[in-house]
Write a protein that holds these residues in place. Structure first.
Motif, mmCIF file in Angstrom:
data_model
loop_
_atom_site.group_PDB
_atom_site.id
_atom_site.type_symbol
_atom_site.label_atom_id
_atom_site.label_comp_id
_atom_site.label_asym_id
_atom_site.label_seq_id
_atom_site.Cartn_x
_atom_site.Cartn_y
_atom_site.Cartn_z
ATOM 1 N N SER A 152 0.828 -1.210 0.000
ATOM 2 C CA SER A 152 0.000 0.000 0.000
ATOM 3 C C SER A 152 0.857 1.252 0.000
ATOM 4 N N ILE A 153 1.926 1.262 0.789
ATOM 5 C CA ILE A 153 2.816 2.420 0.821
ATOM 6 C C ILE A 153 3.629 2.500 -0.466
ATOM 7 N N ALA A 154 4.233 1.401 -0.863
ATOM 8 C CA ALA A 154 5.094 1.399 -2.044
ATOM 9 C C ALA A 154 4.339 1.857 -3.290
ATOM 10 N N LEU A 155 3.128 1.356 -3.470
ATOM 11 C CA LEU A 155 2.370 1.702 -4.668
ATOM 12 C C LEU A 155 1.807 3.109 -4.604
ATOM 13 N N ASP A 156 1.600 3.621 -3.398
ATOM 14 C CA ASP A 156 1.004 4.945 -3.246
ATOM 15 C C ASP A 156 1.991 6.059 -3.561
#
Length: 231
Positions: A192-196
């Motif tokens: 979720s963090i990496a893709l955001d």
């Protein structure tokens, strides 16, 4: 800015990295994701000189593969390791001071600016860093690295073991680093963090890159996610 070509690395006789190719442009946020044990942390350690690299590692067009870590840092690469090393007997403020390369020149990050961003650190600025919680130590480690005013920073598993509130704060700090024009190579387990926050993502499997693309590309690629990311 960072160009890695045919990178190999070994632990003893174990061949960990098997021809890794990746690049990070100036001001770009790139995430390196994958399951545990596939070589993500070894990749950033090899770039930083903590593991002997074989292959090519270029920063701003200069070959840095094989240089000692302190020289790589002086060239403008910051590194936030996953084990959150701080000096527990020194104060929070003193830990931040240790990250400065030139006390006479003010860069994009200052001690007061770091404290202003995180009230918890500000409240303990003159207390021993050893009293901080795990999340506060992560913030301190990241801020201390940024005190060196790097042009590129590699951040290894910054949210590992942290509470959801602190995870969000870490994500906000990474986003702020990017807004200030610093390129980022992020090793992260939480998709979720990496893709955001990423412009591009690399997926690693068995010591090599098995996917490169935008977050949207990865979201659309069910086969890559099933084979290399999902448990």
């Amino acid at each position: 800015m960072l160009e890695v070509s045919n990178l190999h690395a070994y632990y003893g006789k174990s061949h960990i990295l098997q021809g890794v190719d990746l690049h990070v442009a100036g001001g770009e946020v790139v995430s390196l994701i994958g399951r545990n044990g596939v070589g993500r942390s070894t990749t950033v350690k090899a770039i930083m000189g903590e593991v002997p690299p074989r292959g090519s590692v270029k920063f701003k067009g200069r070959e840095i593969g094989g240089l000692p870590s302190y020289r790589i840092a002086r060239l403008g690469i910051g590194y936030v390791p996953e084990h959150r090393d701080i000096f527990p007997e020194l104060t929070v403020r003193q830990n931040l001071m240790l990250g400065m390369k030139d006390a006479k020149r003010e860069g994009r990050w200052t001690i007061q600016g770091s404290l202003d961003m995180f009230p918890n650190l500000a409240a303990r600025a003159d207390a021993p860093a050893g009293v901080l919680s795990g999340g506060e130590k992560q913030m301190l480690t990241m801020c201390r690295t940024m005190m060196g005013d790097p042009d590129l920073v590699m951040i290894d598993e910054p949210t590992e073991g942290l509470a959801p509130l602190i995870v969000r704060q870490v994500g906000e700090l990474i986003a702020e680093i990017a807004r200030r024009g610093v390129a980022i190579l992020l090793v992260e387990q939480k998709l979720s963090i990496a893709l955001d926050i990423s412009h591009r993502v690399y997926v690693m499997g068995h010591g090599r890159i098995v996917f490169e693309g935008t977050p949207a590309d990865l979201k659309a690629n069910d086969s890559v996610r099933r084979e290399w990311l999902e448990v």
